[in-house]
Enzyme design. Structure first.
Site, PDB file in Angstrom:
ATOM      1  N   TYR A 184       0.739  -1.250  -0.049  1.00 49.99           N
ATOM      2  CA  TYR A 184      -0.171  -0.034  -0.145  1.00 49.99           C
ATOM      3  C   TYR A 184       0.896   1.343  -0.007  1.00 49.99           C
ATOM      4  CZ  TYR A 184      -4.481  -2.097   0.828  1.00 49.99           C
ATOM      5  OH  TYR A 184      -5.814  -2.864   0.680  1.00 49.99           O
ATOM      6  N   LYS A 190       3.855 -15.537   2.861  1.00 49.58           N
ATOM      7  CA  LYS A 190       3.963 -16.309   1.581  1.00 49.58           C
ATOM      8  C   LYS A 190       5.499 -16.503   1.652  1.00 49.58           C
ATOM      9  CE  LYS A 190       2.885 -18.139  -2.335  1.00 49.58           C
ATOM     10  NZ  LYS A 190       2.080 -19.396  -2.481  1.00 49.58           N
ATOM     11  N   ASP A 204      -2.233 -18.579   0.897  1.00 48.93           N
ATOM     12  CA  ASP A 204      -3.046 -19.253  -0.002  1.00 48.93           C
ATOM     13  C   ASP A 204      -3.862 -20.524   0.556  1.00 48.93           C
ATOM     14  OD1 ASP A 204      -0.796 -20.555  -0.057  1.00 48.93           O
ATOM     15  OD2 ASP A 204      -0.294 -21.222  -1.840  1.00 48.93           O
ATOM     16  N   ASP A 219      -5.955  -7.390   3.922  1.00 45.50           N
ATOM     17  CA  ASP A 219      -7.357  -6.699   3.058  1.00 45.50           C
ATOM     18  C   ASP A 219      -8.089  -7.783   2.524  1.00 45.50           C
ATOM     19  OD1 ASP A 219      -8.797  -4.715   1.542  1.00 45.50           O
ATOM     20  OD2 ASP A 219      -7.771  -5.099  -0.247  1.00 45.50           O
ATOM     21  N   ASP A 256     -11.921  -9.437   3.641  1.00 45.70           N
ATOM     22  CA  ASP A 256     -13.359  -9.586   2.995  1.00 45.70           C
ATOM     23  C   ASP A 256     -13.717 -11.124   2.857  1.00 45.70           C
ATOM     24  OD1 ASP A 256     -13.322  -6.995   2.149  1.00 45.70           O
ATOM     25  OD2 ASP A 256     -13.958  -7.369   0.078  1.00 45.70           O
TER      26      ASP A 256
HETATM   27  C1  IPM Z   1     -10.695  -1.805   3.731  1.00 43.42           C
HETATM   28  C2  IPM Z   1     -10.828  -1.147   2.522  1.00 43.42           C
HETATM   29  C3  IPM Z   1      -9.546  -0.252   2.235  1.00 43.42           C
HETATM   30  C4  IPM Z   1      -8.255  -0.903   1.757  1.00 43.42           C
HETATM   31  C5  IPM Z   1      -9.675   0.874   0.753  1.00 43.42           C
HETATM   32  C6  IPM Z   1     -10.992   1.564   0.782  1.00 43.42           C
HETATM   33  C7  IPM Z   1      -8.708   1.696   0.594  1.00 43.42           C
HETATM   34  O1  IPM Z   1     -10.820  -2.111   1.191  1.00 43.42           O
HETATM   35  O2  IPM Z   1     -10.357  -0.953   4.551  1.00 43.42           O
HETATM   36  O3  IPM Z   1     -10.428  -3.132   3.720  1.00 43.42           O
HETATM   37  O4  IPM Z   1      -7.902  -1.262   1.156  1.00 43.42           O
HETATM   38  O5  IPM Z   1      -7.515  -0.627   3.027  1.00 43.42           O
HETATM   39 MG    MG Z   2     -10.796  -3.997   1.805  1.00 39.72          MG
END
Ligand code: IPM
Ligand code: MG
Length: 362
Positions: free
Chosen positions: A141, A191, A223, A247, A251
């Site tokens: 990032y 990894k 993975d 990240d 999700d």
């Molecule tokens: C999260 C989001 C952010 C990230 C985006 C909005 C920049 O996906 O907080 O997980 O990638 O960190």
């Molecule tokens: Mg995210």
């Protein structure tokens, strides 16, 4: 007690979910005798539209001086074109970096009444309860160089993954400390079979584990972790990973809770300790869901639960945090659902109603 809270609604569904959450917060204030003084600010696309930058300097200044920052979400499709110079996401990234909020805590729980809202078999998700610790101010990032340029053979781009020993040490330490207060099992994600950063990560984690003989450390490749998260999520107690892996995996992990709309997060500048108040940024783990914006549809629970984490870590109000978490569970037990976790025979409500219902129970 009195607290200064910066509220940054942001884009898309952000204003609706923070609005519902602020209602709950003010009810907590009234009921428990605290004053939450709120300062509203702009971030993301809303800030770009109004000021030209995604994180206006006064918002950063207010945030530094506050007890905590409560954020909605950033992101707007009108800034999505690859050529765009300033992006809404730059606002949140800058805020995380400038406040040195390196520790992102994302608790993942499958609540019993939401088992059917998940896509997985009940026996796989029933009882899932772990906390994901994501490094938030390093890795791909922020690493330099980071650019796109033209060459005789066409465009080229580079992002840089870089980590230093102190950066790894401080985040893995958060993982160990949290594990100590839980089931004493820490999974460190990397990894290491391919990436040099991951080899350093594993080395630092192994070294640090000597200071935590009571915690069992397991190294897991990223993975394999993504597979294990849906194959046997109950394997996990505390997971720690670098920024990008975290990240992606969070999700995925949100699906264990039934919806992205259920996953809260806290971003802190240090190890959370009982009795110590730390500045933090609290935001749902999901995005701005532009297609749902303005429809009073979005699930505010992730933001409400993020606010509960704020009460706990930045305000030192553990009892009040527990009251908010219990209120959410009560409302769900009574059968109220937003569209994303809707199930047969349940009562569908909008963002505002969900906020009011939770406020009524704190
Ligand atoms: C999260 C989001 C952010 C990230 C985006 C909005 C920049 O996906 O907080 O997980 O990638 O960190
Ligand atoms: Mg995210």
């Amino acid at each position: 007690m009195k607290f200064h809270i910066v509220v940054l609604p942001g884009d898309g569904i952000g204003p609706e979910i923070t609005g519902a959450t602020v209602d709950v917060l003010q009810t907590v204030g009234k009921k428990y005798g605290h004053t939450f003084e709120l300062y509203h600010g702009l971030i993301g696309g809303a800030a770009i539209d109004a000021t030209g930058v995604p994180l206006p300097p006064n918002v950063l200044k207010m945030s530094r001086k506050s007890d905590a920052v409560l954020m909605g979400a950033v992101g707007d499709p009108k800034f999505d074109a690859p050529g765009t110079k300033v992006r809404p996401e730059d606002g949140i990234l800058a805020l995380r970096k400038k406040l040195e909020l390196f520790a992102n805590l994302r608790p993942v729980k499958t609540l019993p009444m939401l088992v059917n809202a998940t896509n997985l078999k009940p026996e796989v998700v029933e009882g899932v309860d772990f906390i994901f610790v994501r490094e938030l101010t390093g890795g791909l990032y922020f690493g330099r160089p980071k650019k796109r340029w033209q060459t005789p053979k066409g465009w080229r781009a580079v992002d840089t993954m870089t980590y230093s020993e102190p950066e790894i040490e401080r985040i893995v330490r958060v993982g160990f400390e949290l594990a100590r207060g839980r089931q004493k099992k820490l999974v460190s994600v990397d990894k290491a079979n391919v990436l040099e950063c991951s080899r350093l990560w594993r080395q630092v984690a192994t070294e640090l584990s000597k200071s935590y003989p009571d915690v069992e450390l397991e190294h897991m490749l990223v993975d394999a972790t993504s597979m294990r998260l849906i194959q046997n999520p109950k394997h996990f107690d505390v997971i720690v990973s670098e920024n990008t892996f975290g990240d992606i995996l969070t999700d995925e992990a949100s699906m264990l809770a039934g919806s992205m709309g259920m996953l809260p997060s806290a971003s802190l500048a240090g190890v959370p300790q009982e009795g110590v108040r730390t500045l933090g940024l609290y935001e749902p783990a999901h995005g701005s869901a532009p297609r749902r914006a303005g429809l009073n549809m979005a699930n505010p629970i992730a933001t409400i639960l993020s606010m509960a984490m704020m009460l706990r870590y930045s305000c030192g109000l553990d009892r009040e945090a527990q009251a908010v978490e219990a209120a959410v569970i009560d409302v769900l037990n009574e059968g109220y659902r937003t569209y994303d976790i809707m199930d047969e025979g349940k009562k569908q409500v909008g963002t505002r109603e969900m906020g009011e219902l939770v406020a009524g129970k704190v």
